[in-house]
Design a protein around this motif. Sequence first.
Motif, short mmCIF file in Angstrom:
data_model
loop_
_atom_site.label_atom_id
_atom_site.label_comp_id
_atom_site.label_asym_id
_atom_site.label_seq_id
_atom_site.Cartn_x
_atom_site.Cartn_y
_atom_site.Cartn_z
N ALA A 27 10.19 -16.98 25.28
CA ALA A 27 9.04 -16.86 26.18
C ALA A 27 9.23 -15.68 27.13
CB ALA A 27 8.88 -18.17 26.98
N ARG A 28 10.43 -15.55 27.68
CA ARG A 28 10.70 -14.44 28.61
C ARG A 28 10.55 -13.09 27.91
NH1 ARG A 28 14.53 -17.45 30.91
NH2 ARG A 28 16.08 -16.75 29.41
N ALA A 29 11.13 -12.99 26.71
CA ALA A 29 11.07 -11.72 25.98
C ALA A 29 9.62 -11.39 25.62
CB ALA A 29 11.92 -11.81 24.71
N ILE B 134 13.78 -18.78 10.59
CA ILE B 134 15.01 -18.17 11.12
C ILE B 134 16.12 -19.23 11.09
CG2 ILE B 134 16.11 -17.06 13.10
CD1 ILE B 134 13.46 -16.00 13.96
N TYR B 135 17.27 -18.84 10.58
CA TYR B 135 18.45 -19.71 10.57
C TYR B 135 19.48 -19.13 11.54
CZ TYR B 135 16.31 -21.16 6.16
OH TYR B 135 15.43 -21.59 5.20
N PRO B 136 19.47 -19.59 12.79
CA PRO B 136 20.46 -19.05 13.73
C PRO B 136 21.80 -19.77 13.57
CG PRO B 136 18.55 -20.04 14.87
CD PRO B 136 18.54 -20.51 13.45
N ALA C 176 19.09 -14.58 24.48
CA ALA C 176 18.29 -13.34 24.62
C ALA C 176 18.38 -12.49 23.35
CB ALA C 176 18.75 -12.56 25.84
N THR C 177 19.54 -12.56 22.68
CA THR C 177 19.69 -11.78 21.44
C THR C 177 18.82 -12.38 20.35
OG1 THR C 177 21.97 -11.35 22.10
CG2 THR C 177 21.39 -10.87 19.80
N VAL D 267 15.47 -10.89 18.23
CA VAL D 267 15.21 -10.94 16.78
C VAL D 267 13.78 -11.43 16.53
CG1 VAL D 267 15.87 -12.08 14.61
CG2 VAL D 267 17.65 -11.31 16.21
N VAL D 268 13.39 -12.49 17.24
CA VAL D 268 12.03 -13.03 17.07
C VAL D 268 10.99 -11.95 17.40
CG1 VAL D 268 10.35 -14.73 17.91
CG2 VAL D 268 12.75 -15.40 17.58
#
Length: 225
Positions: free
Chosen positions: A15-17, A166-168, A196-197, A201-202
């Motif tokens: 949300a922040r990004a 996405i598979y984190p 944040a990293t 990516v998102v």
Amino acid sequence: MLITGATGGIGAAVARAAADRSYRVMAAGRDTGQLDRQCAEMPGSIPGPLDLRSPGGLAASLPALDRLDALVHCAGVAEVASVEETPHSMWLETLTVNVVAAAEITRMLLPALRRAAGHVVFINAAPGLHAVPRWSAYAASKTALRELADSLRAEEAPYGLRVTTIYPGGTATDLLAKVRARFGRPYHAADCIQPATLASVVLTLLDMRDDAYLPEVSVLPTPRR
Ligand SMILES: NC(=O)c1ccc[n+]([C@@H]2O[C@H](COP(=O)([O-])OP(=O)(O)OC[C@H]3O[C@@H](n4cnc5c(N)ncnc54)[C@H](OP(=O)(O)O)[C@@H]3O)[C@@H](O)[C@H]2O)c1
């Protein structure tokens, strides 16, 4: 952009990004006080109170949107328990929050996503690819979420929708700290992916030129020497 689990480690970072990149963000979650505080710090964002344990009530909580560029499913529960240890109530909550609510929110927002030729992102996990002993309900839910994404991708191709799973790997959030403790494994936030990293990516996926997109992405923490 609508983000579920926006009060969580990964969802809050997304949300922040997104707000930093001037997306108009609807930050969805259960804790209204927390959502209000977050949105006060993110220009152009609004809180969206949603409890995903009751998918039948979601229609009343979702906004009527003309267009929606991106829907990012970050909400999830991840109790550590074997089949033997998993009561009926935990199966229901895990499958409802992690899969049924994601499907229902997506269904309700499809008209707006289609109008925008939008992008749906599902935050999955490694147990969505390989079963993990003592994480039965979570693995079952994430496997179902992967299949939901694959069905949606094929069904919505005629409308130009992009669907990414996405598979984190381990990401430094309260959820991972709790899960590692339950498995009796060490947790060092500095050795994990930072939220944040993952958020970057998102946003990179969403910001790609529109002639191509990534249907599946694995993200791993860099091994420490
Ligand atoms: N952290 C990792 O290492 C990791 C790795 C792979 C995949 N993932 C996945 O990434 C996603 C986010 O995980 P995270 O680490 O950011 O966990 P988190 O900090 O615990 O965040 C989970 C989010 O889901 C929300 N949620 C849970 N139950 C809900 C409900 N009934 N209604 C509405 N919202 C609900 C939580 O809201 P409340 O605060 O109100 O409970 C919170 O915002 C999850 O799907 C998880 O499976 C995480």
